[in-house]
Design an enzyme around this catalytic site. Structure first.
Site, PDB file in Angstrom:
ATOM      1  N   HIS A  87      54.565  47.120  55.755  1.00  0.00           N
ATOM      2  CA  HIS A  87      54.341  47.985  54.599  1.00  0.00           C
ATOM      3  C   HIS A  87      53.393  47.318  53.596  1.00  0.00           C
ATOM      4  O   HIS A  87      52.406  47.914  53.154  1.00  0.00           O
ATOM      5  CB  HIS A  87      55.692  48.299  53.939  1.00  0.00           C
ATOM      6  CG  HIS A  87      55.603  49.173  52.732  1.00  0.00           C
ATOM      7  ND1 HIS A  87      55.962  50.497  52.744  1.00  0.00           N
ATOM      8  CD2 HIS A  87      55.202  48.909  51.453  1.00  0.00           C
ATOM      9  CE1 HIS A  87      55.781  51.006  51.532  1.00  0.00           C
ATOM     10  NE2 HIS A  87      55.333  50.061  50.731  1.00  0.00           N
ATOM     11  N   GLU A  88      53.685  46.080  53.269  1.00  0.00           N
ATOM     12  CA  GLU A  88      52.877  45.379  52.264  1.00  0.00           C
ATOM     13  C   GLU A  88      51.474  45.065  52.775  1.00  0.00           C
ATOM     14  O   GLU A  88      50.512  45.106  52.008  1.00  0.00           O
ATOM     15  CB  GLU A  88      53.591  44.119  51.775  1.00  0.00           C
ATOM     16  CG  GLU A  88      54.933  44.392  51.094  1.00  0.00           C
ATOM     17  CD  GLU A  88      54.893  45.378  49.934  1.00  0.00           C
ATOM     18  OE1 GLU A  88      53.838  45.506  49.280  1.00  0.00           O
ATOM     19  OE2 GLU A  88      55.930  46.028  49.683  1.00  0.00           O
ATOM     20  N   HIS A  91      49.184  47.849  52.095  1.00  0.00           N
ATOM     21  CA  HIS A  91      48.669  47.783  50.718  1.00  0.00           C
ATOM     22  C   HIS A  91      47.533  46.766  50.618  1.00  0.00           C
ATOM     23  O   HIS A  91      46.518  47.024  49.950  1.00  0.00           O
ATOM     24  CB  HIS A  91      49.767  47.385  49.728  1.00  0.00           C
ATOM     25  CG  HIS A  91      50.827  48.417  49.528  1.00  0.00           C
ATOM     26  ND1 HIS A  91      50.575  49.759  49.421  1.00  0.00           N
ATOM     27  CD2 HIS A  91      52.175  48.274  49.388  1.00  0.00           C
ATOM     28  CE1 HIS A  91      51.712  50.414  49.234  1.00  0.00           C
ATOM     29  NE2 HIS A  91      52.705  49.533  49.213  1.00  0.00           N
TER      30      HIS A  91
END
Length: 185
Positions: A87-88, A91
């Site tokens: 997920h990170e 980003h």
């Protein structure tokens, strides 16, 4: 920013979580993302992803120029760690490829959260079921919307109304943007 996947109140120690981060870096999805970050000129170095204890009810977060943190005390198993790392890293990829990404801009933040929720598997049926959300149809988009709102309303620059408006404004474009993947995994 990822919200809390783990259910353990004590979670992992920082050392246990750091070991799991190292294992995560060898998984196919994480390796794929790291390769594409490297190809985009944004290779990450040792220590970019680190485990810490967190007071907030989050599982991790990305801060431009500082790196990714995983909240060890909100992790309970390897799958939690893998999920938050993926997920990170989405980003991080968004920050890398968009020269003008502004995390204080609610639409920019919402777009990256939509992409991270959609592409990381955060909202897979099994994960939603384990969180207590039972819905056969439309669960993935409902989950992504819920998690985007949770994250973007935590942004000090985004009220709940601004977060909702931003999410709705960018939804179609950002949900359908699957880079660096050919399609949503």
């Amino acid at each position: 920013m990822a919200d809390e996947p783990g259910t353990s109140s004590n979670g992992l120690t920082v050392t246990e979580c750091q070991d799991m981060i190292r294992r995560s870096l060898r998984t196919p999805m994480v390796k794929f993302l790291l390769e594409h970050l490297d190809k985009s000129g944004c290779a990450i170095g040792d220590g970019f992803i680190k485990a810490v204890r967190c007071d907030q009810q989050i599982s991790g977060g990305y801060t431009p120029g500082q790196g990714v943190i995983l909240c060890s005390n909100h992790m309970s198993m390897q799958d939690d760690v893998n999920q938050v790392v993926i997920h990170e890293l989405i980003h991080v990829f968004d920050d890398c490829r968009a020269a003008n990404l502004n995390w204080a801009n609610c639409a920019h933040h919402a777009c990256s959260e939509i992409r991270a929720g959609h592409l990381s598997g955060d909202c897979h049926y099994k994960r939603e079921f384990l969180r207590g959300f039972l819905k056969v149809r439309g669960h993935e988009q409902d989950c992504i919307r819920r998690r985007v709102m949770k994250s973007v309303t935590n942004n000090p620059y985004c009220s709940e109304a601004a977060a909702k408006d931003a999410m709705e404004a960018v939804w179609d474009v950002c949900y359908n943007d699957t880079q660096p993947f050919d399609r949503a995994p």
